[in-house]
Design a protein around this motif. Structure first.
Motif, PDB file in Angstrom:
ATOM      1  N   UNK A  35      23.862  41.780  27.865  1.00 13.09           N
ATOM      2  CA  UNK A  35      25.342  40.637  26.978  1.00 13.09           C
ATOM      3  C   UNK A  35      24.537  39.847  25.588  1.00 13.09           C
ATOM      4  N   UNK A  36      24.975  39.946  24.747  1.00 10.99           N
ATOM      5  CA  UNK A  36      24.938  39.567  23.778  1.00 10.99           C
ATOM      6  C   UNK A  36      25.561  38.510  23.488  1.00 10.99           C
ATOM      7  N   UNK A  37      26.638  38.188  24.045  1.00 13.93           N
ATOM      8  CA  UNK A  37      27.714  37.558  24.082  1.00 13.93           C
ATOM      9  C   UNK A  37      28.963  37.488  25.202  1.00 13.93           C
ATOM     10  N   UNK A  38      28.961  35.969  25.818  1.00 21.54           N
ATOM     11  CA  UNK A  38      29.092  36.010  26.791  1.00 21.54           C
ATOM     12  C   UNK A  38      30.490  34.674  26.942  1.00 21.54           C
ATOM     13  N   UNK A  39      31.860  34.476  27.248  1.00 21.47           N
ATOM     14  CA  UNK A  39      32.768  33.854  26.855  1.00 21.47           C
ATOM     15  C   UNK A  39      33.388  33.539  27.951  1.00 21.47           C
ATOM     16  N   UNK A  40      34.921  32.306  28.442  1.00 18.67           N
ATOM     17  CA  UNK A  40      34.698  32.522  29.518  1.00 18.67           C
ATOM     18  C   UNK A  40      36.358  31.903  29.071  1.00 18.67           C
ATOM     19  N   UNK A  41      37.273  32.671  30.471  1.00 21.02           N
ATOM     20  CA  UNK A  41      38.714  32.645  29.947  1.00 21.02           C
ATOM     21  C   UNK A  41      39.041  32.211  31.533  1.00 21.02           C
ATOM     22  N   UNK A  42      39.853  30.767  31.362  1.00 24.11           N
ATOM     23  CA  UNK A  42      39.910  30.214  32.322  1.00 24.11           C
ATOM     24  C   UNK A  42      40.772  30.360  33.444  1.00 24.11           C
ATOM     25  N   UNK A  43      40.848  30.277  34.402  1.00 26.34           N
ATOM     26  CA  UNK A  43      43.086  30.399  35.167  1.00 26.34           C
ATOM     27  C   UNK A  43      43.093  29.442  36.324  1.00 26.34           C
ATOM     28  N   UNK A  44      44.397  29.763  35.478  1.00 24.21           N
ATOM     29  CA  UNK A  44      45.266  28.431  35.271  1.00 24.21           C
ATOM     30  C   UNK A  44      45.417  27.635  36.367  1.00 24.21           C
ATOM     31  N   UNK A  45      45.360  28.108  38.186  1.00 24.49           N
ATOM     32  CA  UNK A  45      45.865  28.429  38.866  1.00 24.49           C
ATOM     33  C   UNK A  45      44.578  27.828  39.739  1.00 24.49           C
ATOM     34  N   UNK A  58      41.347  28.549  27.429  1.00 27.47           N
ATOM     35  CA  UNK A  58      42.750  28.704  28.426  1.00 27.47           C
ATOM     36  C   UNK A  58      43.552  29.237  28.457  1.00 27.47           C
ATOM     37  N   UNK A  59      43.499  30.072  30.126  1.00 27.83           N
ATOM     38  CA  UNK A  59      44.736  30.764  30.028  1.00 27.83           C
ATOM     39  C   UNK A  59      46.114  30.623  29.490  1.00 27.83           C
ATOM     40  N   UNK A  60      46.578  29.677  29.837  1.00 26.73           N
ATOM     41  CA  UNK A  60      47.575  29.196  29.605  1.00 26.73           C
ATOM     42  C   UNK A  60      48.340  29.305  28.146  1.00 26.73           C
ATOM     43  N   UNK A  61      47.216  29.336  27.150  1.00 26.70           N
ATOM     44  CA  UNK A  61      47.594  29.045  25.660  1.00 26.70           C
ATOM     45  C   UNK A  61      47.403  30.145  25.347  1.00 26.70           C
ATOM     46  N   UNK A  62      47.003  31.314  25.880  1.00 29.95           N
ATOM     47  CA  UNK A  62      45.959  32.422  24.864  1.00 29.95           C
ATOM     48  C   UNK A  62      47.373  33.958  25.640  1.00 29.95           C
ATOM     49  N   UNK A  63      47.313  34.430  24.742  1.00 29.25           N
ATOM     50  CA  UNK A  63      47.904  36.305  24.670  1.00 29.25           C
ATOM     51  C   UNK A  63      46.525  36.470  25.540  1.00 29.25           C
ATOM     52  N   UNK A  64      46.568  37.225  26.704  1.00 31.71           N
ATOM     53  CA  UNK A  64      45.654  37.277  27.782  1.00 31.71           C
ATOM     54  C   UNK A  64      45.377  38.882  27.329  1.00 31.71           C
ATOM     55  N   UNK A  65      46.007  39.787  27.229  1.00 22.31           N
ATOM     56  CA  UNK A  65      46.568  40.832  27.250  1.00 22.31           C
ATOM     57  C   UNK A  65      45.387  41.072  25.408  1.00 22.31           C
ATOM     58  N   UNK A  66      45.505  40.618  24.401  1.00 24.44           N
ATOM     59  CA  UNK A  66      45.146  40.677  22.938  1.00 24.44           C
ATOM     60  C   UNK A  66      43.784  39.881  23.498  1.00 24.44           C
ATOM     61  N   UNK A  80      38.742  33.901  45.119  1.00 25.81           N
ATOM     62  CA  UNK A  80      39.906  33.921  45.996  1.00 25.81           C
ATOM     63  C   UNK A  80      40.143  35.477  45.994  1.00 25.81           C
ATOM     64  N   UNK A  81      40.258  36.197  47.118  1.00 23.45           N
ATOM     65  CA  UNK A  81      40.176  37.221  47.264  1.00 23.45           C
ATOM     66  C   UNK A  81      41.695  38.780  45.578  1.00 23.45           C
ATOM     67  N   UNK A  82      42.956  37.325  46.831  1.00 22.02           N
ATOM     68  CA  UNK A  82      44.174  37.518  45.623  1.00 22.02           C
ATOM     69  C   UNK A  82      43.576  37.099  44.459  1.00 22.02           C
ATOM     70  N   UNK A  83      43.108  36.081  44.175  1.00 17.01           N
ATOM     71  CA  UNK A  83      43.310  36.741  42.377  1.00 17.01           C
ATOM     72  C   UNK A  83      42.371  37.214  41.592  1.00 17.01           C
ATOM     73  N   UNK A  84      41.213  37.252  42.343  1.00 19.73           N
ATOM     74  CA  UNK A  84      40.649  38.267  42.072  1.00 19.73           C
ATOM     75  C   UNK A  84      41.207  39.407  41.989  1.00 19.73           C
ATOM     76  N   UNK A  85      42.249  40.200  43.077  1.00 16.15           N
ATOM     77  CA  UNK A  85      42.851  41.657  42.132  1.00 16.15           C
ATOM     78  C   UNK A  85      43.830  41.230  42.277  1.00 16.15           C
ATOM     79  N   UNK A  86      44.746  40.276  41.471  1.00 18.00           N
ATOM     80  CA  UNK A  86      45.215  40.014  40.416  1.00 18.00           C
ATOM     81  C   UNK A  86      44.831  40.158  39.039  1.00 18.00           C
ATOM     82  N   UNK A  87      44.485  39.384  39.456  1.00 19.48           N
ATOM     83  CA  UNK A  87      43.986  39.377  37.632  1.00 19.48           C
ATOM     84  C   UNK A  87      42.601  41.042  37.677  1.00 19.48           C
TER      85      UNK A  87
END
Length: 217
Positions: A35-45, A58-66, A80-87
């Motif tokens: 990877x030439x670039x690696x960034x993060x999106x936090x999980x609100x929970x 920050x997940x709460x401040x972003x339009x995640x789909x975009x 968390x298996x449940x959070x991983x499945x959800x995301x």
């Protein structure tokens, strides 16, 4: 199975989850040199750690789909298996490819199957005819022996040993240093405690601990 993880680093990766699992995923992705670039999106929970040198959205401040459409691949990094499945469901719904992170020191049989969205960490072994489902975590020096099955969204902790033909049900958690004997089935959404030795089948939704492993009441 994803086998192109050791090619020229031209892709952009978003790690969805900026906590402990996120930093482990970063270490794995850097070792792959893909990877030439690696960034993060936090999980609100869960929030996030400081990770110098990498952007954290920050997940709460972003339009995640975009946001995720700005990356070539996304890996969901939550213990968390449940959070991983959800995301992961959100990533798939958006039509963005899931990354599969496989550390260069992991040993994956060419006749094993590792589904998309998995993270396979340093020194792990996935042997011949084993199957690892979508969104699983196989931690440091865990061993998935021949003909084993780990269903979707399983978390297999460091130093776990699975004997041949063992099976782990969807969304189960297998604690650090535990052993699952050959031909044993651990049911869905079950927990195997750290250091446990599982010598008989574990029903769905059950927690077992100890040597030999017994149901925790």
């Amino acid at each position: 199975m994803e086998t192109s993880g050791f090619t020229k680093n031209t892709k952009r990766l978003l790690i969805w989850g900026a906590g402990d699992q996120g930093t482990v995923a970063l270490d794995c992705a850097l070792a792959m040199k893909r990877y030439s670039r690696i960034d993060f999106l936090d999980i609100k929970e869960k929030g996030h750690r400081q990770i110098p040198g990498h952007t954290i959205y920050e997940e709460a401040k972003e339009k995640v789909s975009e946001l995720i459409h700005g990356y070539d691949e996304v890996i969901v990094a939550s213990g968390s298996n449940y959070l991983r499945e959800k995301k992961i469901a959100q990533v798939l719904a958006a039509g963005v490819p899931l990354a599969t992170l496989i550390h260069p020191t992991a040993v994956i049989s060419p006749l094993a199957h590792v589904a998309n969205g998995c993270t396979i960490l340093a020194g792990a072994v996935v042997n011949i005819n084993a199957y690892v489902g979508i969104g699983c975590i196989v931690n440091t020096h865990a061993v998935i022996e021949h003909d084993c099955l780990a269903e979707d969204y399983v978390n297999i902790c460091p130093q776990v040993s699975m004997g041949g033909h063992a099976r782990i049900g969807r969304r189960s958690f297998i604690g650090i240093g535990s052993t699952i004997l050959d031909h044993i089935t651990v049911g869905r959404e079950s927990i195997v405690g750290a250091g446990a030795v599982v010598i008989r089948d574990v029903p769905d939704g059950t927690t077992v601990v100890g040597v030999p492993a017994k149901r925790k009441h």
